[in-house]
Design a protein around this motif. Structure first.
Motif, PDB file in Angstrom:
ATOM      1  N   PRO A 194      48.013  53.988  59.229  1.00  0.00           N
ATOM      2  CA  PRO A 194      48.121  52.607  59.700  1.00  0.00           C
ATOM      3  C   PRO A 194      47.823  51.612  58.588  1.00  0.00           C
ATOM      4  O   PRO A 194      47.112  51.921  57.628  1.00  0.00           O
ATOM      5  N   SER A 195      48.369  50.435  58.704  1.00  0.00           N
ATOM      6  CA  SER A 195      48.158  49.419  57.676  1.00  0.00           C
ATOM      7  C   SER A 195      46.683  49.052  57.591  1.00  0.00           C
ATOM      8  O   SER A 195      46.040  48.743  58.590  1.00  0.00           O
ATOM      9  N   GLY A 196      46.162  49.088  56.364  1.00  0.00           N
ATOM     10  CA  GLY A 196      44.779  48.683  56.143  1.00  0.00           C
ATOM     11  C   GLY A 196      44.635  47.205  55.854  1.00  0.00           C
ATOM     12  O   GLY A 196      43.521  46.722  55.683  1.00  0.00           O
ATOM     13  N   ALA A 197      45.778  46.480  55.778  1.00  0.00           N
ATOM     14  CA  ALA A 197      45.766  45.032  55.578  1.00  0.00           C
ATOM     15  C   ALA A 197      44.892  44.625  54.395  1.00  0.00           C
ATOM     16  O   ALA A 197      43.775  44.145  54.565  1.00  0.00           O
ATOM     17  N   PRO A 198      45.385  44.812  53.156  1.00  0.00           N
ATOM     18  CA  PRO A 198      44.596  44.386  51.992  1.00  0.00           C
ATOM     19  C   PRO A 198      44.284  42.906  52.034  1.00  0.00           C
ATOM     20  O   PRO A 198      45.024  42.117  52.622  1.00  0.00           O
ATOM     21  N   ASP A 199      43.192  42.537  51.401  1.00  0.00           N
ATOM     22  CA  ASP A 199      42.780  41.133  51.424  1.00  0.00           C
ATOM     23  C   ASP A 199      43.673  40.256  50.558  1.00  0.00           C
ATOM     24  O   ASP A 199      43.929  39.109  50.894  1.00  0.00           O
ATOM     25  N   ARG A 200      44.157  40.797  49.455  1.00  0.00           N
ATOM     26  CA  ARG A 200      45.108  40.048  48.641  1.00  0.00           C
ATOM     27  C   ARG A 200      45.773  40.996  47.650  1.00  0.00           C
ATOM     28  O   ARG A 200      45.285  42.097  47.385  1.00  0.00           O
ATOM     29  N   THR A 201      46.898  40.549  47.145  1.00  0.00           N
ATOM     30  CA  THR A 201      47.642  41.268  46.121  1.00  0.00           C
ATOM     31  C   THR A 201      47.660  40.430  44.853  1.00  0.00           C
ATOM     32  O   THR A 201      47.936  39.226  44.913  1.00  0.00           O
ATOM     33  N   VAL A 202      47.339  41.043  43.727  1.00  0.00           N
ATOM     34  CA  VAL A 202      47.265  40.313  42.458  1.00  0.00           C
ATOM     35  C   VAL A 202      48.027  41.086  41.388  1.00  0.00           C
ATOM     36  O   VAL A 202      48.242  42.300  41.501  1.00  0.00           O
ATOM     37  N   GLU A 203      48.431  40.388  40.344  1.00  0.00           N
ATOM     38  CA  GLU A 203      49.055  41.013  39.185  1.00  0.00           C
ATOM     39  C   GLU A 203      47.954  41.371  38.196  1.00  0.00           C
ATOM     40  O   GLU A 203      47.262  40.500  37.692  1.00  0.00           O
ATOM     41  N   TYR A 204      47.798  42.653  37.923  1.00  0.00           N
ATOM     42  CA  TYR A 204      46.726  43.065  37.017  1.00  0.00           C
ATOM     43  C   TYR A 204      47.214  43.248  35.590  1.00  0.00           C
ATOM     44  O   TYR A 204      46.412  43.313  34.650  1.00  0.00           O
ATOM     45  N   ALA A 205      48.533  43.335  35.421  1.00  0.00           N
ATOM     46  CA  ALA A 205      49.166  43.427  34.103  1.00  0.00           C
ATOM     47  C   ALA A 205      50.594  42.932  34.302  1.00  0.00           C
ATOM     48  O   ALA A 205      51.081  42.876  35.441  1.00  0.00           O
ATOM     49  N   PRO A 206      51.289  42.545  33.247  1.00  0.00           N
ATOM     50  CA  PRO A 206      52.655  42.041  33.415  1.00  0.00           C
ATOM     51  C   PRO A 206      53.544  43.007  34.185  1.00  0.00           C
ATOM     52  O   PRO A 206      53.746  44.153  33.781  1.00  0.00           O
ATOM     53  N   GLY A 207      54.030  42.563  35.340  1.00  0.00           N
ATOM     54  CA  GLY A 207      54.895  43.378  36.163  1.00  0.00           C
ATOM     55  C   GLY A 207      54.215  44.437  36.985  1.00  0.00           C
ATOM     56  O   GLY A 207      54.880  45.231  37.656  1.00  0.00           O
ATOM     57  N   ARG A 208      52.866  44.472  36.978  1.00  0.00           N
ATOM     58  CA  ARG A 208      52.118  45.483  37.709  1.00  0.00           C
ATOM     59  C   ARG A 208      51.170  44.797  38.688  1.00  0.00           C
ATOM     60  O   ARG A 208      50.456  43.856  38.310  1.00  0.00           O
ATOM     61  N   GLU A 209      51.139  45.279  39.918  1.00  0.00           N
ATOM     62  CA  GLU A 209      50.324  44.651  40.958  1.00  0.00           C
ATOM     63  C   GLU A 209      49.341  45.649  41.543  1.00  0.00           C
ATOM     64  O   GLU A 209      49.521  46.869  41.459  1.00  0.00           O
ATOM     65  N   LEU A 210      48.315  45.102  42.166  1.00  0.00           N
ATOM     66  CA  LEU A 210      47.366  45.909  42.919  1.00  0.00           C
ATOM     67  C   LEU A 210      47.037  45.212  44.225  1.00  0.00           C
ATOM     68  O   LEU A 210      47.082  43.982  44.314  1.00  0.00           O
ATOM     69  N   ASP A 211      46.736  46.012  45.237  1.00  0.00           N
ATOM     70  CA  ASP A 211      46.237  45.511  46.520  1.00  0.00           C
ATOM     71  C   ASP A 211      44.728  45.658  46.519  1.00  0.00           C
ATOM     72  O   ASP A 211      44.203  46.750  46.240  1.00  0.00           O
ATOM     73  N   LEU A 212      44.040  44.573  46.838  1.00  0.00           N
ATOM     74  CA  LEU A 212      42.581  44.579  46.807  1.00  0.00           C
ATOM     75  C   LEU A 212      42.038  44.591  48.227  1.00  0.00           C
ATOM     76  O   LEU A 212      42.387  43.748  49.059  1.00  0.00           O
ATOM     77  N   TYR A 213      41.192  45.576  48.506  1.00  0.00           N
ATOM     78  CA  TYR A 213      40.512  45.716  49.797  1.00  0.00           C
ATOM     79  C   TYR A 213      39.038  45.423  49.554  1.00  0.00           C
ATOM     80  O   TYR A 213      38.392  46.082  48.734  1.00  0.00           O
ATOM     81  N   LEU A 214      38.480  44.445  50.268  1.00  0.00           N
ATOM     82  CA  LEU A 214      37.119  44.011  49.995  1.00  0.00           C
ATOM     83  C   LEU A 214      36.210  44.213  51.202  1.00  0.00           C
ATOM     84  O   LEU A 214      36.608  43.951  52.349  1.00  0.00           O
ATOM     85  N   PRO A 215      34.980  44.672  50.973  1.00  0.00           N
ATOM     86  CA  PRO A 215      34.000  44.715  52.057  1.00  0.00           C
ATOM     87  C   PRO A 215      33.683  43.310  52.548  1.00  0.00           C
ATOM     88  O   PRO A 215      33.900  42.315  51.840  1.00  0.00           O
ATOM     89  N   SER A 216      33.157  43.237  53.742  1.00  0.00           N
ATOM     90  CA  SER A 216      32.863  41.927  54.321  1.00  0.00           C
ATOM     91  C   SER A 216      31.546  41.342  53.831  1.00  0.00           C
ATOM     92  O   SER A 216      31.343  40.141  53.872  1.00  0.00           O
ATOM     93  N   GLY A 217      30.624  42.169  53.375  1.00  0.00           N
ATOM     94  CA  GLY A 217      29.316  41.678  52.962  1.00  0.00           C
ATOM     95  C   GLY A 217      29.324  41.095  51.562  1.00  0.00           C
ATOM     96  O   GLY A 217      30.343  41.090  50.859  1.00  0.00           O
ATOM     97  N   PRO A 218      28.175  40.603  51.130  1.00  0.00           N
ATOM     98  CA  PRO A 218      28.073  40.027  49.791  1.00  0.00           C
ATOM     99  C   PRO A 218      28.198  41.100  48.709  1.00  0.00           C
ATOM    100  O   PRO A 218      27.797  42.244  48.896  1.00  0.00           O
ATOM    101  N   GLY A 219      28.769  40.716  47.580  1.00  0.00           N
ATOM    102  CA  GLY A 219      28.930  41.625  46.446  1.00  0.00           C
ATOM    103  C   GLY A 219      27.883  41.360  45.384  1.00  0.00           C
ATOM    104  O   GLY A 219      26.881  40.700  45.661  1.00  0.00           O
ATOM    105  N   PRO A 220      28.092  41.885  44.190  1.00  0.00           N
ATOM    106  CA  PRO A 220      29.271  42.654  43.790  1.00  0.00           C
ATOM    107  C   PRO A 220      29.259  44.074  44.371  1.00  0.00           C
ATOM    108  O   PRO A 220      28.210  44.674  44.543  1.00  0.00           O
TER     109      PRO A 220
END
Length: 391
Positions: A112-138
């Motif tokens: 099932p879809s885990g619904a990443p929090d956001r998608t970012v470009e980590y290098a030219p032409g390369r992306e990652l999906d970021l999944y973040l905990p709800s509590g304070p970080g890091p």
């Protein structure tokens, strides 16, 4: 209706027999692959199908006694066989302190879809999906590398697993990485393209650099783990080795440091080494993979590329400095050699590398693809306990 029942009974018993033989004789051509994939991913469903097969056989026996009794007998044997499989997988889970959720095994058939929090470009032409905990970080962070035999796959191949980890305090950066053009490695339209293996490692190293550069409230690079499944697991293992020995970075290391970059290239940027590796069913010895894949990764046969083999194949990189390593494997894997992975685990432990091997009985490659499968439940619990032990 009589003809329909007879045909249904024959087809049902044939399907059950294929899986039953394959499950207990995984070395059988074709049947072994079919059986172990079903018993690794959907053993409970097959058990219910076998129970239904008994009913179909009993219903057919009045009009077609031989067909009916044959179907009922095959179905009964399959029920017994699947109970054996379920019991073995349940014992493996119990040995890990995991209680399997059989309702989840029955109802959660995919990822099932885990619904990443956001998608970012980590290098030219390369992306990652970021999944973040709800509590304070890091937060401690896992870089997830997808599978796909080095020539395909998507970064959302374990999206539910990634969200599950985030719900337990681990940020996950699920990355894509460059893939070869269609036909490369088999004489197709990609012939003549440079081998892709080292570039894929560089992409993983770039994702590590991205995590290191985004410290602060969200990510903690001092608690960074590389992980993946299948080809992605191999990339996680070999990239970790390259980052530790200084031969790999987002920009290639110079030849003086054992890399393949220009002699005047600057050394890789320093950073915290990975704290661990989680590898689901990894091909650890590239000498054993398909020749076309060797061509794709190495530009030729493994035996003709000893330098690249040392850089890309985890079996060539065993040494005491490696971080804790968790390996997960199906006992009937047809894509990787279970005996070779078991030997690799023994080599790691003999070298003093912490970690362990967790084996799922009667399971084939990608046993964790259905989020609810017994192997997936066992694997993710073993993974989170391993990760927690790194803190």
């Amino acid at each position: 209706m009589t003809s329909f029942l007879r045909v249904l009974a024959l087809l049902w018993s044939a399907g059950l027999l294929v899986v039953l033989v394959g499950a207990f004789r995984p070395e059988t051509p074709v049947l072994g692959l079919a059986g172990s994939f079903v018993t690794g991913q959907y053993p409970l469903h097959l058990t219910l199908a076998a129970v239904l097969g008994i009913l179909i056989g009993l219903a057919a026996r009045r009009a077609a006694p031989f067909t009916g009794y044959l179907t009922a007998t095959v179905a009964l044997a399959t029920v017994i066989g699947m109970v054996t499989v379920l019991a073995a997988q349940g014992r493996a889970a119990s040995d890990e302190g995991v209680r399997l959720d059989w309702t989840e095994a029955l109802t959660v058939l995919g990822q099932p879809s885990g619904a990443p929090d956001r998608t970012v470009e980590y290098a030219p032409g390369r992306e990652l999906d970021l999944y973040l905990p709800s509590g304070p970080g890091p937060h401690p962070t896992m870089v997830w590398v997808h599978g796909g035999s080095w020539v395909g796959g998507e970064r959302d191949d374990r999206t539910a697993f990634n969200r599950w980890l985030a719900d337990r305090g681990w940020a996950v950066a699920a990355i894509d990485y460059r893939l070869p053009p269609t036909g490369w490695g088999s004489g197709g339209t990609g012939a003549g393209t440079e081998p892709i293996g080292r570039d894929q490692q560089r992409d993983v190293a770039c994702a590590v650099d991205w995590v290191r550069a985004h410290t602060g409230d969200e990510l903690d690079p001092a608690r960074l783990v590389l992980a993946g499944q299948s080809a992605g697991a191999t990339l996680a293992l070999s990239t970790t080795s390259g980052l530790l020995d200084g031969t790999l970075a987002c920009s290639e290391a110079p030849a003086a440091l054992g890399g393949t970059g220009p002699a005047d290239a600057p050394p890789p940027a320093p950073g915290p080494p990975p704290a661990g590796v989680v590898a689901f069913h990894p091909p650890v010895d590239l000498a054993l993979i398909d020749p076309d894949l060797q061509q794709t990764l190495l530009g030729g046969a493994a035996a003709d590329s000893p330098g690249l083999m040392r850089l890309l194949s985890p079996s060539e990189q065993v040494r005491p400095e490696l971080p804790p390593t968790l390996l997960l494997l199906g006992s009937a894997d047809h894509y990787v050699d279970p005996a070779r992975v078991t030997a690799y685990d023994a080599e790691l432990r003999a070298a003093g590398v912490p970690g362990r091997l967790v084996t799922v009985p009667y399971a084939d490659h990608v046993f964790d693809r259905p989020f609810g499968s017994p192997g997936a439940q066992l694997g993710r619990e073993a993974a989170i306990r391993f990760l927690t032990g790194l803190d």
